[in-house]
Scaffold this motif. Structure first.
Motif, PDB file in Angstrom:
ATOM      1  N   ILE A   1       0.029  -6.707   7.848  1.00  0.00           N
ATOM      2  CA  ILE A   1       1.169  -6.096   8.528  1.00  0.00           C
ATOM      3  C   ILE A   1       0.956  -4.588   8.442  1.00  0.00           C
ATOM      4  CG2 ILE A   1       3.673  -5.750   8.481  1.00  0.00           C
ATOM      5  CD1 ILE A   1       3.809  -8.569   7.091  1.00  0.00           C
ATOM      6  N   ASN A   2       0.807  -3.963   9.622  1.00  0.00           N
ATOM      7  CA  ASN A   2       0.495  -2.530   9.636  1.00  0.00           C
ATOM      8  C   ASN A   2       0.952  -1.966  10.970  1.00  0.00           C
ATOM      9  OD1 ASN A   2      -1.060   0.016   9.832  1.00  0.00           O
ATOM     10  ND2 ASN A   2      -2.038  -0.753   7.965  1.00  0.00           N
ATOM     11  N   LYS A   3       1.473  -0.740  10.936  1.00  0.00           N
ATOM     12  CA  LYS A   3       1.996  -0.191  12.196  1.00  0.00           C
ATOM     13  C   LYS A   3       0.894   0.383  13.086  1.00  0.00           C
ATOM     14  CE  LYS A   3       3.126   4.485  10.685  1.00  0.00           C
ATOM     15  NZ  LYS A   3       4.167   5.435  10.318  1.00  0.00           N
TER      16      LYS A   3
ATOM     17  N   GLY B   1       0.796  -1.213   0.000  1.00  0.00           N
ATOM     18  CA  GLY B   1       0.000   0.000   0.000  1.00  0.00           C
ATOM     19  C   GLY B   1       0.831   1.266   0.000  1.00  0.00           C
ATOM     20  N   ARG B   2       0.155   2.354   0.301  1.00  0.00           N
ATOM     21  CA  ARG B   2       0.774   3.669   0.303  1.00  0.00           C
ATOM     22  C   ARG B   2       2.004   3.729   1.203  1.00  0.00           C
ATOM     23  NH1 ARG B   2      -2.486   8.418  -0.401  1.00  0.00           N
ATOM     24  NH2 ARG B   2      -4.212   7.375   0.618  1.00  0.00           N
ATOM     25  N   ALA B   3       1.994   2.915   2.268  1.00  0.00           N
ATOM     26  CA  ALA B   3       3.079   2.946   3.245  1.00  0.00           C
ATOM     27  C   ALA B   3       4.443   2.635   2.630  1.00  0.00           C
ATOM     28  CB  ALA B   3       2.787   1.943   4.364  1.00  0.00           C
TER      29      ALA B   3
ATOM     30  N   SER C   1      -2.692  -1.534  -3.412  1.00  0.00           N
ATOM     31  CA  SER C   1      -3.889  -0.721  -3.169  1.00  0.00           C
ATOM     32  C   SER C   1      -3.961   0.364  -4.235  1.00  0.00           C
ATOM     33  CB  SER C   1      -3.810  -0.060  -1.792  1.00  0.00           C
ATOM     34  OG  SER C   1      -2.817   0.945  -1.818  1.00  0.00           O
ATOM     35  N   ARG C   2      -5.114   1.009  -4.308  1.00  0.00           N
ATOM     36  CA  ARG C   2      -5.251   2.110  -5.259  1.00  0.00           C
ATOM     37  C   ARG C   2      -4.231   3.203  -4.955  1.00  0.00           C
ATOM     38  NH1 ARG C   2      -9.941   6.769  -5.818  1.00  0.00           N
ATOM     39  NH2 ARG C   2      -8.663   8.076  -7.186  1.00  0.00           N
ATOM     40  N   ALA C   3      -4.025   3.485  -3.666  1.00  0.00           N
ATOM     41  CA  ALA C   3      -3.103   4.569  -3.313  1.00  0.00           C
ATOM     42  C   ALA C   3      -1.710   4.293  -3.882  1.00  0.00           C
ATOM     43  CB  ALA C   3      -3.053   4.735  -1.798  1.00  0.00           C
TER      44      ALA C   3
ATOM     45  N   GLY D   1      -9.328  -4.513  -5.726  1.00  0.00           N
ATOM     46  CA  GLY D   1     -10.404  -3.786  -5.068  1.00  0.00           C
ATOM     47  C   GLY D   1     -11.681  -3.698  -5.863  1.00  0.00           C
ATOM     48  N   GLN D   2     -12.594  -2.902  -5.340  1.00  0.00           N
ATOM     49  CA  GLN D   2     -13.923  -2.706  -5.940  1.00  0.00           C
ATOM     50  C   GLN D   2     -13.808  -2.371  -7.422  1.00  0.00           C
ATOM     51  OE1 GLN D   2     -15.940   0.846  -4.523  1.00  0.00           O
ATOM     52  NE2 GLN D   2     -17.949   0.152  -5.227  1.00  0.00           N
ATOM     53  N   THR D   3     -12.824  -1.547  -7.738  1.00  0.00           N
ATOM     54  CA  THR D   3     -12.691  -1.094  -9.111  1.00  0.00           C
ATOM     55  C   THR D   3     -11.406  -1.604  -9.744  1.00  0.00           C
ATOM     56  OG1 THR D   3     -11.729   0.954  -8.292  1.00  0.00           O
ATOM     57  CG2 THR D   3     -14.071   0.944  -8.672  1.00  0.00           C
TER      58      THR D   3
HETATM   59  C1  LIG Z   1     -14.269   5.312  -6.539  1.00  0.00           C
HETATM   60  C2  LIG Z   1     -13.180   4.737  -5.711  1.00  0.00           C
HETATM   61  C3  LIG Z   1     -12.695   3.499  -6.042  1.00  0.00           C
HETATM   62  C4  LIG Z   1     -11.665   2.932  -5.317  1.00  0.00           C
HETATM   63  N1  LIG Z   1     -11.211   1.705  -5.682  1.00  0.00           N
HETATM   64  C5  LIG Z   1     -10.210   1.153  -4.972  1.00  0.00           C
HETATM   65  C6  LIG Z   1      -9.702  -0.143  -5.296  1.00  0.00           C
HETATM   66  O1  LIG Z   1     -10.171  -0.795  -6.233  1.00  0.00           O
HETATM   67  N2  LIG Z   1      -8.687  -0.639  -4.564  1.00  0.00           N
HETATM   68  C7  LIG Z   1      -8.138   0.051  -3.513  1.00  0.00           C
HETATM   69  O2  LIG Z   1      -7.196  -0.461  -2.893  1.00  0.00           O
HETATM   70  N3  LIG Z   1      -8.593   1.261  -3.193  1.00  0.00           N
HETATM   71  C8  LIG Z   1      -9.606   1.832  -3.888  1.00  0.00           C
HETATM   72  N4  LIG Z   1     -10.029   3.082  -3.549  1.00  0.00           N
HETATM   73  C9  LIG Z   1      -9.244   3.867  -2.558  1.00  0.00           C
HETATM   74  C10 LIG Z   1      -9.528   3.552  -1.122  1.00  0.00           C
HETATM   75  O3  LIG Z   1     -10.640   4.306  -0.682  1.00  0.00           O
HETATM   76  C11 LIG Z   1      -8.303   3.921  -0.257  1.00  0.00           C
HETATM   77  O4  LIG Z   1      -8.000   5.280  -0.460  1.00  0.00           O
HETATM   78  C12 LIG Z   1      -7.053   3.099  -0.580  1.00  0.00           C
HETATM   79  O5  LIG Z   1      -7.366   1.720  -0.588  1.00  0.00           O
HETATM   80  C13 LIG Z   1      -5.977   3.380   0.461  1.00  0.00           C
HETATM   81  O6  LIG Z   1      -4.787   2.737   0.127  1.00  0.00           O
HETATM   82  P1  LIG Z   1      -3.742   2.338   1.264  1.00  0.00           P
HETATM   83  O7  LIG Z   1      -4.392   1.442   2.247  1.00  0.00           O
HETATM   84  O8  LIG Z   1      -2.529   1.837   0.567  1.00  0.00           O
HETATM   85  O9  LIG Z   1      -3.352   3.752   1.878  1.00  0.00           O
HETATM   86  P2  LIG Z   1      -3.672   4.366   3.304  1.00  0.00           P
HETATM   87  O10 LIG Z   1      -5.112   4.335   3.570  1.00  0.00           O
HETATM   88  O11 LIG Z   1      -2.950   5.643   3.361  1.00  0.00           O
HETATM   89  O12 LIG Z   1      -3.027   3.340   4.307  1.00  0.00           O
HETATM   90  C14 LIG Z   1      -1.662   3.175   4.521  1.00  0.00           C
HETATM   91  C15 LIG Z   1      -1.516   2.255   5.719  1.00  0.00           C
HETATM   92  O13 LIG Z   1      -0.146   1.966   5.915  1.00  0.00           O
HETATM   93  C16 LIG Z   1       0.146   1.981   7.305  1.00  0.00           C
HETATM   94  N5  LIG Z   1       1.579   2.284   7.449  1.00  0.00           N
HETATM   95  C17 LIG Z   1       2.197   3.464   7.198  1.00  0.00           C
HETATM   96  N6  LIG Z   1       3.529   3.339   7.390  1.00  0.00           N
HETATM   97  C18 LIG Z   1       3.749   2.065   7.774  1.00  0.00           C
HETATM   98  C19 LIG Z   1       4.920   1.336   8.093  1.00  0.00           C
HETATM   99  N7  LIG Z   1       6.136   1.886   8.059  1.00  0.00           N
HETATM  100  N8  LIG Z   1       4.795   0.038   8.448  1.00  0.00           N
HETATM  101  C20 LIG Z   1       3.557  -0.561   8.478  1.00  0.00           C
HETATM  102  N9  LIG Z   1       2.429   0.103   8.164  1.00  0.00           N
HETATM  103  C21 LIG Z   1       2.514   1.389   7.809  1.00  0.00           C
HETATM  104  C22 LIG Z   1      -0.768   3.017   7.889  1.00  0.00           C
HETATM  105  O14 LIG Z   1      -1.009   2.735   9.266  1.00  0.00           O
HETATM  106  C23 LIG Z   1      -2.021   2.861   7.026  1.00  0.00           C
HETATM  107  O15 LIG Z   1      -2.943   1.941   7.622  1.00  0.00           O
HETATM  108  C24 LIG Z   1     -11.087   3.645  -4.239  1.00  0.00           C
HETATM  109  C25 LIG Z   1     -11.594   4.881  -3.891  1.00  0.00           C
HETATM  110  C26 LIG Z   1     -12.636   5.432  -4.617  1.00  0.00           C
HETATM  111  C27 LIG Z   1     -13.157   6.764  -4.231  1.00  0.00           C
END
Ligand SMILES: Cc1cc2nc3c(=O)[nH]c(=O)nc-3n(C[C@H](O)[C@H](O)[C@H](O)COP(=O)(O)OP(=O)(O)OC[C@H]3O[C@@H](n4cnc5c(N)ncnc54)[C@H](O)[C@@H]3O)c2cc1C
Ligand SMILES: Nc1ncnc2c1ncn2[C@@H]1O[C@H](COP(=O)(O)O)[C@@H](O)[C@H]1O
Lengths: 249, 309
Positions: free
Chosen positions: B278-280, B200-202, B227-229, B243-245
């Motif tokens: 795995i998440n902090k 993911g974004r992390a 993830s999308r991010a 994901g959903q999309t």
């Molecule tokens: C129309 C629409 C469609 C979408 N479709 C999808 C889809 O198909 N798939 C999808 O994934 N998303 C989709 N999303 C986006 C979704 O809503 C979230 O924004 C996205 O999934 C977040 O990605 P993330 O979990 O990587 O990022 P974040 O939500 O930013 O999460 C990052 C996580 O990493 C953790 N972290 C940070 N640093 C560390 C570290 N050093 N060690 C361990 N953990 C850490 C944080 O605690 C946090 O929980 C969609 C959104 C919309 C509006």
């Protein structure tokens, strides 16, 4: 060239949907509603094409309850020029929506219709493709890039294996994917200005379209629930669990 | 009831997605297939060997290369004169073609079915999989897309279908294929992988994503998702998105690394057999669906995990 942008009022993407106890649907009472996120992307793309001088007028259209006016005002505040609301107190299925949109396409003759690829409530992912079929136009679905070149449009599409580029003769129907652009927020002055932009009100009858649903929802239920499992203390414990499952052994 | 299944193929090989659609179709009635493409006689022969298959309609014409829906949909409509249901996978190609067919037939498509309850009744996910609807279709012909992870794959061998050539409906001249950037990967495809490691974004950037996620995936012979991010930020290309999309996956083991667990992400992976997170952040929503959670910094945990496996 005119661009038509259909926008749907849906549950806000940040809200967790709750299934009604009686199994008839999802509880939308007092729930935040917004423009479908893919439709925001569609509006944004239309505005960018207008800013580039390719489009001359942007018409936003929504089919739904009176409250869909709010969604159309948002589109106007972002930069659409005028709006059409087709009022229906009951939910209209994608096929019905596509038929209504086809009528508007006939009236307005837009060079492009840009829809979202999917409404995040019904998750149907079909209205754009259906509109393309009904109007006999080519379709560029799941678009992540658009390039208008004279009377053709090059569309980069997000597909299962990566990206694909196709060329369509215009007029054409486009559906947006997430990476097409990042939609702007409407500024306060533009929100004020949007209040005086024209919004026509119609009904499905005005277009002579039969919107009787073809699908009957017999029941809506929650998916099987996952329960939170255990937390392990460290990597060694995780490795042991994985090996016990035969993973990485 | 006679069904017609669109066969997805690439470089002369039938895609796995087709096999799940065949299973769904077989719950409705007789299964016929459509192989449309350019130089695809071999694909049709292979399709005839899929277990339980009757007739294979072969439409071999340059117009059908690259699965352009403007050309394929009229062909399907022609064949639907003597079939009762058309089924395609709920993936990029199926979602592109099937609704175009449905509108031409004046039929409301039933998208991404999870089960066949009867010839006219199906379950399907709505609201990012948070509400499962049971729907009954009143259309005489059915047009359906099928979620691959919800149906077992039909056996690719053992069938005794017969191939029959059908006339081309030609090139409608509305669209043309320009090119594709399809990533080549040695890793298993996401939709059929037994194990998936997703980031993911992390991960912060593309270098980290490759340096942290890929060695773990390699060790496990796993597919890689995101993830999308992570995709929006350009760490990995769009085809990684779960994901959903994005893609719907259901592996034996799904390892979510630095993913918060937004409903749109969960929609794509919560049918995995075992979820590991795995998440902090110990309150991250992903832990509410995870079978095994480890709270901590992924930059320490993942390399250690990779070395200890
Ligand atoms: C129309 C629409 C469609 C979408 N479709 C999808 C889809 O198909 N798939 C999808 O994934 N998303 C989709 N999303 C986006 C979704 O809503 C979230 O924004 C996205 O999934 C977040 O990605 P993330 O979990 O990587 O990022 P974040 O939500 O930013 O999460 C990052 C996580 O990493 C953790 N972290 C940070 N640093 C560390 C570290 N050093 N060690 C361990 N953990 C850490 C944080 O605690 C946090 O929980 C969609 C959104 C919309 C509006
Ligand atoms: N009621 C509606 N009003 C306006 N546009 C709609 C409506 N329903 C669907 N659309 C458009 O069609 C797209 C795809 O929706 P769907 O096929 O329902 O997933 C949406 O992103 C909108 O652009």
């Amino acid at each position: 060239m005119k661009i038509l942008v259909p926008v749907k009022r849906v549950i806000d993407y940040n809200v967790k949907p709750r299934v009604k106890m009686d199994g008839t649907g999802v509880d939308l009472a007092n729930v935040k509603m917004s423009m479908n996120p893919f439709d925001e992307i569609a509006v944004e793309e239309a505005i960018r094409l207008k800013e580039k001088g390719i489009a001359t007028e942007i018409i936003a259209v929504s089919i739904g309850e009176q409250k869909a006016q709010e969604t159309l005002r948002t589109a106007l505040a972002m930069g659409a020029d005028r709006a059409i609301l087709i009022v229906s107190p009951t939910e209209v299925e994608p096929l019905g929506v596509a038929k209504l949109l086809a009528k508007i396409v006939e009236e307005e003759a837009p060079g492009l219709v840009i829809l979202g690829k999917q409404a995040i409530d019904d998750d149907s992912n079909q209205t754009g493709q259906m509109l393309a079929a009904l109007t006999g136009r080519p379709q560029g679905t799941f678009a992540s890039k658009l390039e208008v070149e004279g009377d053709t449009i090059k569309v980069t599409r997000e597909v299962d294996g990566g990206l694909e580029t196709i060329s369509l003769s215009m007029p054409a129907i486009i559906t947006t994917d997430l990476r097409l652009n990042e939609p702007r927020y409407a500024s306060l002055p533009n929100i004020m200005k949007a209040k005086s932009k024209p919004m026509a009100q119609k009904t499905p009858d005005d277009y002579g379209v039969d919107i009787t649903p073809r699908l009957k929802t017999l029941k809506v239920s929650e998916p099987p629930k996952r329960v939170a499992g255990i937390k392990v203390a460290d990597v060694d414990e995780l490795v042991a669990k994985l090996k016990a499952m035969g993973v990485g052994a | 009831m006679k069904t017609l299944v669109w066969v997805e193929h690439e470089n002369g090989a039938i895609k796995d997605a087709t096999l799940a659609v065949v299973t769904a179709a077989s719950k409705m009635g007789e299964v016929h297939l459509l192989v449309a493409g350019s130089g695809v006689a071999g694909v049709a022969d292979a399709a005839a060997k899929i277990a339980g298959v009757g007739k294979v309609h072969l439409a071999d014409d340059a117009a059908f290369a690259n699965a352009l829906p403007e050309n394929i949909a009229p062909l399907v409509v022609e064949l639907m004169g003597h079939h009762d249901a058309f089924l395609a996978p709920a993936n990029a190609n199926g979602k592109n073609i099937a609704p175009r067919v449905a509108a031409l037939l004046d039929v409301m498509q039933i998208s991404e079915i999870l089960s066949v309850e009867s010839e006219d009744t199906f379950t399907r996910p709505t609201y990012a999989g948070n509400a499962i609807a049971t729907v009954q279709s009143s259309d005489t012909k059915k047009v359906i897309t099928v979620r691959g992870t919800s149906f077992a794959k039909a056996a690719a061998e053992g069938g005794t279908g017969t191939v029959e050539a059908v006339a081309s409906t030609g090139d409608k001249g509305l669209s043309s294929f320009v090119g594709a950037e399809i990533s080549k990967s040695e890793r298993p495809e996401l939709t059929s992988a037994k194990i998936i490691v997703s980031g993911g974004r992390a991960l912060q950037n593309s270098e980290n994503f490759h340096a942290i996620i890929e060695p773990l995936a390699d060790k496990l012979g796993a597919g890689v998702g995101a993830s999308r991010a992570a995709v929006d930020a350009g760490y990995v290309p769009n085809e990684y998105q779960v994901g959903q999309t994005g893609k719907i996956v259901a592996p034996e083991v799904y390892i979510a690394v630095g993913i918060s667990g937004a409903i749109q992400h969960l929609a794509g992976m919560k049918d995995s057999k075992t979820i590991i997170a795995i998440n902090k952040d110990e309150d991250a929503p992903i832990f509410q669906v995870a079978d095994i959670g480890l709270v901590g910094d992924l930059f320490k945990i993942v390399p250690e995990l990779t070395s200890k496996l």
